[in-house]
Design an enzyme around this catalytic site. Structure first.
Site, PDB file in Angstrom:
ATOM      1  N   HIS A 143     -26.929  21.521  -0.470  1.00 14.27           N
ATOM      2  CA  HIS A 143     -27.041  22.098  -1.654  1.00 14.27           C
ATOM      3  C   HIS A 143     -26.175  23.123  -2.140  1.00 14.27           C
ATOM      4  O   HIS A 143     -26.016  24.002  -0.986  1.00 14.27           O
ATOM      5  CB  HIS A 143     -28.333  22.372  -2.145  1.00 14.27           C
ATOM      6  CG  HIS A 143     -29.092  22.789  -3.424  1.00 14.27           C
ATOM      7  ND1 HIS A 143     -28.932  22.042  -4.302  1.00 14.27           N
ATOM      8  CD2 HIS A 143     -29.258  24.268  -3.626  1.00 14.27           C
ATOM      9  CE1 HIS A 143     -29.359  22.617  -5.420  1.00 14.27           C
ATOM     10  NE2 HIS A 143     -29.403  23.916  -5.099  1.00 14.27           N
TER      11      HIS A 143
ATOM     12  N   TYR B 282      -9.072  -3.546 -10.648  1.00 11.66           N
ATOM     13  CA  TYR B 282      -9.041  -2.213  -9.959  1.00 11.66           C
ATOM     14  C   TYR B 282      -7.631  -1.593 -10.696  1.00 11.66           C
ATOM     15  O   TYR B 282      -7.923  -0.305 -11.102  1.00 11.66           O
ATOM     16  CB  TYR B 282      -8.398  -2.325  -8.664  1.00 11.66           C
ATOM     17  CG  TYR B 282      -9.688  -2.611  -7.577  1.00 11.66           C
ATOM     18  CD1 TYR B 282      -9.831  -1.300  -6.661  1.00 11.66           C
ATOM     19  CD2 TYR B 282     -10.554  -3.619  -7.315  1.00 11.66           C
ATOM     20  CE1 TYR B 282     -10.950  -1.627  -5.676  1.00 11.66           C
ATOM     21  CE2 TYR B 282     -11.278  -3.823  -6.455  1.00 11.66           C
ATOM     22  CZ  TYR B 282     -11.604  -2.677  -5.602  1.00 11.66           C
ATOM     23  OH  TYR B 282     -12.555  -2.913  -4.607  1.00 11.66           O
TER      24      TYR B 282
ATOM     25  N   CYS C 235      -1.624   1.677  -2.865  1.00 13.22           N
ATOM     26  CA  CYS C 235      -2.676   2.801  -2.566  1.00 13.22           C
ATOM     27  C   CYS C 235      -1.978   4.210  -2.523  1.00 13.22           C
ATOM     28  O   CYS C 235      -2.598   5.065  -3.402  1.00 13.22           O
ATOM     29  CB  CYS C 235      -3.503   2.700  -1.360  1.00 13.22           C
ATOM     30  SG  CYS C 235      -3.500   0.887  -0.575  1.00 13.22           S
TER      31      CYS C 235
ATOM     32  N   GLU D 183     -26.017  15.303  -2.543  1.00 16.01           N
ATOM     33  CA  GLU D 183     -27.221  15.194  -1.945  1.00 16.01           C
ATOM     34  C   GLU D 183     -28.321  14.347  -2.807  1.00 16.01           C
ATOM     35  O   GLU D 183     -29.472  14.077  -2.283  1.00 16.01           O
ATOM     36  CB  GLU D 183     -27.749  16.729  -2.052  1.00 16.01           C
ATOM     37  CG  GLU D 183     -28.149  17.310  -3.538  1.00 16.01           C
ATOM     38  CD  GLU D 183     -28.567  18.701  -3.615  1.00 16.01           C
ATOM     39  OE1 GLU D 183     -29.434  19.147  -2.949  1.00 16.01           O
ATOM     40  OE2 GLU D 183     -28.124  19.432  -4.206  1.00 16.01           O
TER      41      GLU D 183
ATOM     42  N   GLU E 228      -7.443   1.791 -12.949  1.00 14.61           N
ATOM     43  CA  GLU E 228      -6.836   2.874 -12.658  1.00 14.61           C
ATOM     44  C   GLU E 228      -5.841   3.364 -13.404  1.00 14.61           C
ATOM     45  O   GLU E 228      -5.682   4.772 -13.541  1.00 14.61           O
ATOM     46  CB  GLU E 228      -6.467   2.600 -11.095  1.00 14.61           C
ATOM     47  CG  GLU E 228      -7.668   2.510 -10.288  1.00 14.61           C
ATOM     48  CD  GLU E 228      -7.343   2.018  -8.843  1.00 14.61           C
ATOM     49  OE1 GLU E 228      -8.113   2.223  -7.685  1.00 14.61           O
ATOM     50  OE2 GLU E 228      -6.368   1.442  -8.650  1.00 14.61           O
TER      51      GLU E 228
ATOM     52  N   CYS F 133       0.862  -1.138  -0.019  1.00 15.23           N
ATOM     53  CA  CYS F 133       0.083   0.026  -0.004  1.00 15.23           C
ATOM     54  C   CYS F 133       0.762   1.422   0.070  1.00 15.23           C
ATOM     55  O   CYS F 133       0.764   2.134  -0.947  1.00 15.23           O
ATOM     56  CB  CYS F 133      -1.020  -0.015   1.314  1.00 15.23           C
ATOM     57  SG  CYS F 133      -2.025   1.455   1.407  1.00 15.23           S
TER      58      CYS F 133
ATOM     59  N   LYS G 162      -0.270   5.335  -6.027  1.00 13.78           N
ATOM     60  CA  LYS G 162      -1.433   5.335  -6.929  1.00 13.78           C
ATOM     61  C   LYS G 162      -2.390   6.743  -6.834  1.00 13.78           C
ATOM     62  O   LYS G 162      -2.616   7.404  -7.776  1.00 13.78           O
ATOM     63  CB  LYS G 162      -1.948   3.809  -6.907  1.00 13.78           C
ATOM     64  CG  LYS G 162      -3.496   4.181  -7.913  1.00 13.78           C
ATOM     65  CD  LYS G 162      -4.337   2.780  -7.272  1.00 13.78           C
ATOM     66  CE  LYS G 162      -4.738   3.146  -5.782  1.00 13.78           C
ATOM     67  NZ  LYS G 162      -5.884   2.053  -5.528  1.00 13.78           N
TER      68      LYS G 162
END
Length: 453
Positions: A437, A178, A48, A442, A182, A43, A51
């Site tokens: 908003h 993944y 992670c 939302e 990516e 990672c 990346k």
């Protein structure tokens, strides 16, 4: 004090191994960790963290284009410098390696540098020295796997792709998971002519089908060239690049090929075969709810056990393991079904809970609430990028069993939604929540009419 050198000996200083070591040491256990490469594991070093840094870099491409509609003009055309990104990344990873070193030292964990080999149920050898431990934890993670075809020696994997000597103007990714999705997005965003080759009909198998299709269309709009139902037959090195022959008969010439074709448990040379430690059909270590293998003193967690290959899962398993073996009371079982995840493609994907297909198969009657729209930002930017928001509701209980998003910062949004899904909130709870908003998020609380049942 036991007769062993350590109460827990951890093999692998990745996310799960370090968390288990530190947490166990905090209970008073005597702990050692052996690591042969880099602190922080996949990672931090080749996963992670780098990346996401490269994904941030790639997003600037769109940001420069989008800014014109908001009144910004650049005095000169922006220019990307690969070496600056690469070298700054290297500096940041070194900093994080140091932090992991300090975390282990401050926790009182003995750090050993070298590849560990299990000698028997309670002994480990590292760099010619033997140590005994009441429990041995295997947390070595996975290693990239490259399929066998002529010229596969010319590919790189996710271990090397961050540190290429030169930026590939033409970039090809093989795979449909993944990592493949990516990196195709990242290099496209950095300015490469990016191709993705996948043998299946559509990438991201196991994700919600509508999410997969929407992502396909959005990536294609951004310029990623998608080649489904195809594979690499061979790669030949030429003076001008790599000639990649596909099973379709087509040939693409590129500067680099990334094989993002999966990872396998990094168990070679650990000595577990001598102990006949049981493996699953997929050659992962088979463990029970206490993370014990078929040899009770040998424990395992993370990617080597075949569960979701996600850093937060390894961290959660580490806490569970320590509670089982060094805590006062056993923990509640880990909920693997409602684990949120993100794919840092462009646009991002965020998802938690069941896909529409899985929900229909398990629950029968479901209600689907979905919308896709052009975000407010792009009414001025001119970009045609769209955002998908989707909720899956069990019709019988009104519980939201799945939430999915494809759009900017989807991972950030879904992290919050995951709490609601994990808590078992109903669609009525979502409806009673007042939205913020104007935001895209939302829509999760303003969808009132089912799109389909």
């Amino acid at each position: 004090m036991s007769d062993f050198d350590y109460d827990l000996f951890v093999i692998g200083a990745g996310s799960g191994g370090v968390r288990a070591a530190r947490t166990a040491a905090a209970t008073g256990a005597r702990v050692a960790v052996a690591e042969e490469r880099y602190l922080g594991g996949t990672c931090v070093n080749v996963g992670c963290v780098p990346k996401k840094l490269y994904s941030h870099a790639a997003h600037f491409h769109d940001a420069f284009d989008d800014s014109a509609g908001f009144g910004w003009s650049l005095p000169v055309a922006p220019r990307f410098d690969w070496l600056t990104l690469r070298d700054n990344k290297i500096s940041e990873i070194k900093r994080l390696n140091g932090i992991y070193d300090n975390l282990l030292e401050s926790a009182g964990v003995h750090l050993l540098h070298g590849r560990a080999r299990v000698l028997d149920a309670h002994r480990v050898e590292v760099a010619g020295e033997t140590f005994s431990a009441e429990k041995i934890l295997v947390a070595v993670g996975g290693w990239p796997w490259v399929p066998d075809f002529p010229g596969n020696e010319h590919v790189v994997t996710s271990n090397e792709v961050f540190d290429l000597e030169r930026f590939p103007e033409r970039f090809l990714v093989l795979g449909g998971g993944y990592i493949a999705v990516e990196f195709a997005s990242i290099f496209n965003g950095l300015g490469s002519e990016a191709h993705l080759i996948y043998r299946g009909e559509l990438f991201l198998r196991g994700f919600d089908q509508e999410v997969r299709e929407f992502t396909r269309d959005e990536m294609a709009k951004k310029g990623v060239q998608l080649h489904f139902g195809s594979n690499i037959e061979r790669i030949d090195k030429r003076e001008t690049g790599l000639a990649v022959t596909l099973t379709s008969g087509d040939t693409l010439e590129v500067d680099a090929v990334l094989a993002a074709t999966g990872r396998r448990p990094h168990l070679a040379g650990l000595g577990l075969d001598v102990l006949d430690v049981a493996l699953t059909d997929g050659n992962y270590l088979s463990v029970n709810e206490r993370f014990e293998t078929s040899v009770p003193s040998i424990l395992a967690l993370g990617d080597v056990t075949g569960g979701p290959e996600l850093t937060p899962v390894a961290l959660a398993e580490a806490l569970q393991l320590v509670q089982h073996h060094f805590g006062d009371t056993p923990p509640a079982p880990l909920d693997y079904e409602r684990i949120a995840t993100a794919v840092f493609s462009h646009p991002n994907i965020g998802t938690v809970g069941l896909s529409e297909e899985a929900a229909r198969e398990r629950l029968g009657a479901v209600r689907i609430y979905r919308t896709d729209f052009r975000p407010l930002k792009h009414t001025l930017s001119g970009s045609q990028e769209r955002c998908l928001i989707k909720l899956i509701v069990d019709d019988a209980s009104d519980v939201v069993v799945g939430a999915h998003m494809v759009g900017e910062e989807a991972g950030e949004v879904i992290q919050g939604i995951a709490i609601a899904v994990r808590a078992g909130l109903t669609k009525a709870d979502f409806d009673a929540t007042v939205g913020i908003h104007p935001t895209g998020a939302e829509e999760f609380v303003t969808l009132r009419t089912p799109s389909r049942t």
